[in-house]
Motif scaffolding. Structure first.
Motif, mmCIF file in Angstrom:
data_model
loop_
_atom_site.group_PDB
_atom_site.id
_atom_site.type_symbol
_atom_site.label_atom_id
_atom_site.label_comp_id
_atom_site.label_asym_id
_atom_site.label_seq_id
_atom_site.Cartn_x
_atom_site.Cartn_y
_atom_site.Cartn_z
ATOM 1 N N ALA A 15 2.866 -16.822 1.365
ATOM 2 C CA ALA A 15 1.883 -16.425 2.369
ATOM 3 C C ALA A 15 0.778 -15.583 1.737
ATOM 4 O O ALA A 15 -0.368 -15.688 2.126
ATOM 5 N N GLY A 16 1.100 -14.774 0.767
ATOM 6 C CA GLY A 16 0.125 -13.904 0.131
ATOM 7 C C GLY A 16 -0.274 -12.752 1.048
ATOM 8 O O GLY A 16 -0.383 -12.935 2.257
ATOM 9 N N ARG A 17 -0.420 -11.570 0.476
ATOM 10 C CA ARG A 17 -0.874 -10.432 1.273
ATOM 11 C C ARG A 17 -1.370 -9.318 0.369
ATOM 12 O O ARG A 17 -1.124 -9.301 -0.832
ATOM 13 N N LEU A 18 -2.047 -8.382 0.996
ATOM 14 C CA LEU A 18 -2.566 -7.213 0.296
ATOM 15 C C LEU A 18 -1.605 -6.052 0.513
ATOM 16 O O LEU A 18 -1.227 -5.763 1.651
ATOM 17 N N ILE A 19 -1.195 -5.414 -0.590
ATOM 18 C CA ILE A 19 -0.282 -4.267 -0.543
ATOM 19 C C ILE A 19 -1.044 -3.068 -1.102
ATOM 20 O O ILE A 19 -1.461 -3.067 -2.260
ATOM 21 N N VAL A 20 -1.252 -2.066 -0.265
ATOM 22 C CA VAL A 20 -2.028 -0.884 -0.632
ATOM 23 C C VAL A 20 -1.072 0.272 -0.922
ATOM 24 O O VAL A 20 -0.240 0.613 -0.085
ATOM 25 N N LEU A 21 -1.193 0.860 -2.111
ATOM 26 C CA LEU A 21 -0.395 2.032 -2.475
ATOM 27 C C LEU A 21 -1.314 3.240 -2.587
ATOM 28 O O LEU A 21 -2.330 3.193 -3.280
ATOM 29 N N THR A 22 -0.934 4.300 -1.893
ATOM 30 C CA THR A 22 -1.710 5.535 -1.871
ATOM 31 C C THR A 22 -0.752 6.704 -2.071
ATOM 32 O O THR A 22 0.429 6.597 -1.757
ATOM 33 N N LEU A 110 -1.677 -6.078 -5.362
ATOM 34 C CA LEU A 110 -1.451 -4.633 -5.314
ATOM 35 C C LEU A 110 -2.791 -3.930 -5.461
ATOM 36 O O LEU A 110 -3.594 -4.279 -6.328
ATOM 37 N N LEU A 111 -3.010 -2.945 -4.619
ATOM 38 C CA LEU A 111 -4.211 -2.132 -4.691
ATOM 39 C C LEU A 111 -3.779 -0.673 -4.699
ATOM 40 O O LEU A 111 -3.240 -0.167 -3.721
ATOM 41 N N GLU A 112 -3.982 -0.010 -5.846
ATOM 42 C CA GLU A 112 -3.671 1.422 -5.969
ATOM 43 C C GLU A 112 -4.961 2.180 -5.700
ATOM 44 O O GLU A 112 -5.957 1.987 -6.399
ATOM 45 N N ILE A 113 -4.947 3.013 -4.660
ATOM 46 C CA ILE A 113 -6.207 3.544 -4.170
ATOM 47 C C ILE A 113 -6.042 4.937 -3.564
ATOM 48 O O ILE A 113 -4.938 5.327 -3.204
ATOM 49 N N GLY A 117 -10.140 5.409 0.741
ATOM 50 C CA GLY A 117 -10.246 3.961 0.572
ATOM 51 C C GLY A 117 -9.186 3.234 1.390
ATOM 52 O O GLY A 117 -9.456 2.207 2.011
ATOM 53 N N ALA A 118 -7.971 3.797 1.408
ATOM 54 C CA ALA A 118 -6.892 3.183 2.187
ATOM 55 C C ALA A 118 -7.213 3.202 3.676
ATOM 56 O O ALA A 118 -6.889 2.265 4.404
ATOM 57 N N ARG A 119 -7.864 4.270 4.132
ATOM 58 C CA ARG A 119 -8.270 4.337 5.538
ATOM 59 C C ARG A 119 -9.324 3.264 5.840
ATOM 60 O O ARG A 119 -9.302 2.655 6.900
#
Length: 195
Positions: A15-22, A110-113, A117-119
């Motif tokens: 499916a694919g997805r965006l995973i945000v790590l803060t 993966l997006l480390e932010i 930015g996460a908001r």
């Protein structure tokens, strides 16, 4: 057991997805991301655009997309960024198109932010899985920041003040993981991402 999960996850990621790590500076986000990428090569790390000049050894399109300020401003105006911010006179942002292309191909990104930015991602990409990495305590966070030996005391104090503000926002996220024991935190992240 982890090998079995890795085999399952290759199929689950279709499916694919965006995973945000803060999380606050010094909490171990970067180390967790590097370990996830080593253990799960099907994950893709988001590359940010920046107006700052490349540092020695940095490669355009690998470490960052290096763009002029005018090009960055065009990206903002044309809604080509999922989020952006300005730090120390330079702009940084997450280009929308590469993320959408990877997700369309069934890849998880993966997006480390940072918190702000996460908001913004919550608004621009509401389907993202947003994970907040917490320190076990502020005393431990201070110890980790000091052990890195990268910052003078004044900078560490600023980072700790900022960390208190960031930790107060942890409840805004889909999941909070305390990085007390690294292996446990990594396993919790894997479970969150792959089920």
């Amino acid at each position: 057991m982890q090998t079995h999960n890795s085999v399952q996850t290759a199929n689950d990621c279709q499916a694919g997805r965006l995973i945000v790590l803060t999380g606050p500076s010094g909490v171990g986000k970067g180390t967790l991301v590097r370990s996830l990428l080593q253990r799960h090569p099907q994950l893709y790390l988001s590359i940010s655009a920046t107006t700052r000049s490349p540092r020695t050894g940095e490669i355009d399109g690998e470490h960052y997309y290096f763009v002029s300020r005018s090009d960055f401003e065009k990206m903002i105006a044309q809604d080509q960024l999922l989020e952006w911010a300005e730090f120390a006179g330079n702009c940084y942002g997450t280009p929308r198109l590469p993320i959408e292309q990877q997700i369309a191909q069934g890849k998880s990104i993966l997006l480390e932010i940072e918190l702000e930015g996460a908001r913004q991602i919550r608004q621009s990409f509401p389907s993202a899985l947003r994970i907040f990495i917490l320190p076990p305590s502020f005393a431990e966070l201070e110890k980790r920041l000091r052990d890195r030996r990268q910052d003078p005391d004044e900078a560490i104090s600023r980072r700790l003040q900022r960390a208190r503000i960031e930790v107060d926002a942890a409840s805004e996220f889909d999941l909070q993981i305390v990085n007390d024991d690294f292996d446990t935190a990594l396993q919790q992240l894997e479970t969150a991402i792959f089920g």
